[in-house]
Design an enzyme around this catalytic site. Structure first.
Site, PDB file in Angstrom:
ATOM      1  N   ASP A  87       0.810  -1.223   0.000  1.00  0.00           N
ATOM      2  CA  ASP A  87       0.000   0.000   0.000  1.00  0.00           C
ATOM      3  C   ASP A  87       0.840   1.268   0.000  1.00  0.00           C
ATOM      4  O   ASP A  87       0.460   2.262  -0.630  1.00  0.00           O
ATOM      5  CB  ASP A  87      -0.926   0.031   1.218  1.00  0.00           C
TER       6      ASP A  87
ATOM      7  N   GLU B 260       1.685  -8.862  14.313  1.00  0.00           N
ATOM      8  CA  GLU B 260       2.548  -7.751  14.725  1.00  0.00           C
ATOM      9  C   GLU B 260       1.745  -6.729  15.526  1.00  0.00           C
ATOM     10  O   GLU B 260       2.181  -6.249  16.581  1.00  0.00           O
ATOM     11  CB  GLU B 260       3.126  -7.114  13.462  1.00  0.00           C
TER      12      GLU B 260
END
Length: 525
Positions: A59, A122
């Protein structure tokens, strides 16, 4: 194995494009905010990094990351980048350590962030560190609505559901909870920004302001020094200025220059900070080429001809800071300055004030010694991690600091060498310092610290200073040392904790020229 790999420098690790990212666009009237859910003091923990960014590479990497990282680098902010880490369903131990040892986690939530179980795991760890360790978390919503992240709806929600396919209910619930929690942390939104450059500048400043101002290399009284230098260079004017920072070795010239660079570099289109260079045969033409390369090539500009490079300088606002210059280099700077326009500034650090005057540099900032109160404060930060000695150590600290002249470098090294020592060990310091009969005060502090090194640490320290290994060859020296049966990374950290070595903004191992000269002369063998 490179220095970056062993010393884990700012630019040592970064994610694969299929799953990495950078900082998204955002600007609003609401300041870039942060959140820490624990009241525990972060200053008592040991940190390897200032910032850990969590992102989706597909992205944002090609649109934003490089510019954002350059902004962090210009401020001296240590950022974890995970180049070359192989991705899998679960995050590895190196990444877990990096998250836990970062002061700030910046989460960039984008359309494909939830397409990666790696990113979601994460994020879960980041939110756990926020709750258990008080880690600061900053959020950026990049082309995605906060409500879609919080409720897992819209395109973001569809992507999340696809990632959840085949996962256990427990795992899916942990991800949902992490997304819900991070989405309610007020942050920036890319849709609010018309200019990506302004957005990056704002984010970098917000991150910088969130970091503590008591870093190990922070010179007490730095604010006054930087303010004086800003006045000397006439920052706001269009006048080209060449200013010298003068003072003896160890007085803090480089610390002042680095802090000034971090604060004002955003005012300039081209900037270059040259760390001390240890070389022989330096000449004006070599410096001329080096500076043009430093100011222009790092921007990926191809410069086939010198005249073209000089032409570019004439049309840019330039900031140039050089440490450890000689007379020939000063003369070369004078020649180069004729191509500088638009309020460009040149700052040089030197110990020879007559060399500055001989080359016609009359604007000189003379670095004064810190006061006795400031000297005790510098010493205390290194010895005790606070601005003043704790109860029971005030008398010892006062006695020790009066035994050497108040050079910040010497005070930091001596304080670091005494960190964690018993009162009995403190009582032996005066006699030890007085035994160094042929040394200056600052050299006494350096020798005291080196005398306390183990044999392995001393061997590593001497290898780092060996001229045969300095620069490019230093990587080979570290590589060979890393093949021995002890932890070189921890050894390097020990030397850094003692202020005997440090890292440049580029992650290179640096050593003060005074320490280097003592090693070269054999006085620390």
């Amino acid at each position: 194995m490179s220095l970056q790999g062993i010393f884990k420098s700012v630019w040592g690790k970064s994610r694969k494009d299929s799953d990495s990212s950078m900082y998204p666009q955002m600007a609003s009237s609401v300041p870039f905010s942060s959140s820490s859910s624990s009241s525990s003091s972060l200053s008592t923990r040991q940190y390897t990094y200032d910032v850990f960014p969590s992102f989706s590479g597909q992205d944002v990497r090609r649109t934003f990351l490089s510019h954002f990282l350059e902004g962090l680098k210009s401020k001296g902010i240590k950022t974890f980048i995970d180049n070359g880490i192989m991705r899998s369903e679960s995050i590895n131990s190196e990444l877990i350590r990096a998250i836990r040892e970062s002061r700030i986690a910046v989460v960039i939530l984008s359309k494909n962030y939830a397409s990666s179980s790696w990113c979601l795991n994460e994020l879960q760890l980041i939110m756990d560190c926020r709750a258990s360790l008080g880690q600061t978390v900053m959020t950026i919503f990049y082309d995605v609505e906060p409500s879609d992240v919080r409720k897992q709806t819209g395109e973001f929600g569809n992507t999340f559901e696809q990632t959840c396919y085949g996962k256990t209910e427990e795992e899916k619930q942990r991800w949902r909870q992490a997304l819900t929690e991070v989405a309610v942390i007020a942050g920036e939104h890319s849709d609010s920004w018309a200019s990506e450059a302004e957005m990056i500048s704002k984010i970098v400043m917000d991150v910088s302001n969130e970091l503590p101002s008591t870093d190990f290399d922070k010179l007490v009284g730095i604010e006054a020094h930087v303010a004086n230098m800003k006045s000397k260079i006439c920052l706001e004017s269009d006048e080209v200025k060449i200013v010298g920072i003068w003072g003896p070795a160890g007085i803090g010239k480089a610390t002042i220059a680095r802090n000034l660079y971090n604060q004002v570099s955003s005012y300039f289109q081209l900037k270059y900070y040259r760390e001390p260079v240890w070389k022989t045969g330096s000449n004006g033409m070599g410096l001329h080429n080096e500076l043009l390369s430093g100011m222009l090539d790092h921007r990926d500009m191809k410069i086939p001809h010198m005249l073209e490079a000089q032409y570019r300088l004439m049309h840019q606002r330039v900031l140039l800071i050089l440490d450890n210059v000689n007379t020939e280099e000063l003369q070369a700077l004078q020649n180069l300055s004729q191509y500088l326009k638009f309020g460009s500034k040149v700052i040089v650090m030197i110990e020879d004030i007559y060399a500055l005057r001989h080359c016609g540099i009359e604007q000189i900032y003379k670095v004064a010694f810190p006061s006795s109160e400031e000297a005790l404060q510098i010493f205390s930060y290194s010895a005790f991690g606070q601005s003043s000695p704790p109860r029971g150590y005030l008398e010892h600290a006062n006695e020790v600091t009066k035994l050497i002249a108040p050079f910040p470098l010497g005070l930091k090294i001596l304080g670091s060498a005494l960190r964690g020592k018993s009162k009995e060990e403190w009582t032996m310091v005066p006699a030890k310092l007085k035994s160094y009969l042929n040394d200056t005060d600052i050299q006494k502090a350096i020798r005291f610290a080196c005398d306390g090194l183990s044999e392995k640490h001393r061997t590593l320290f001497q290898s780092l200073a060996d001229s045969r290994y300095w620069g490019k060859n230093l990587n080979n020296a570290i590589y060979s040392l890393a093949e021995t049966d002890w932890d070189v990374e921890k050894g390097l950290q020990t030397l850094a904790d003692l202020a005997l070595i440090s890292k440049s903004a580029e992650g290179e191992i640096m050593m003060h020229d005074l320490i280097q000269s003592m090693l070269w002369s054999g006085r620390l063998r």
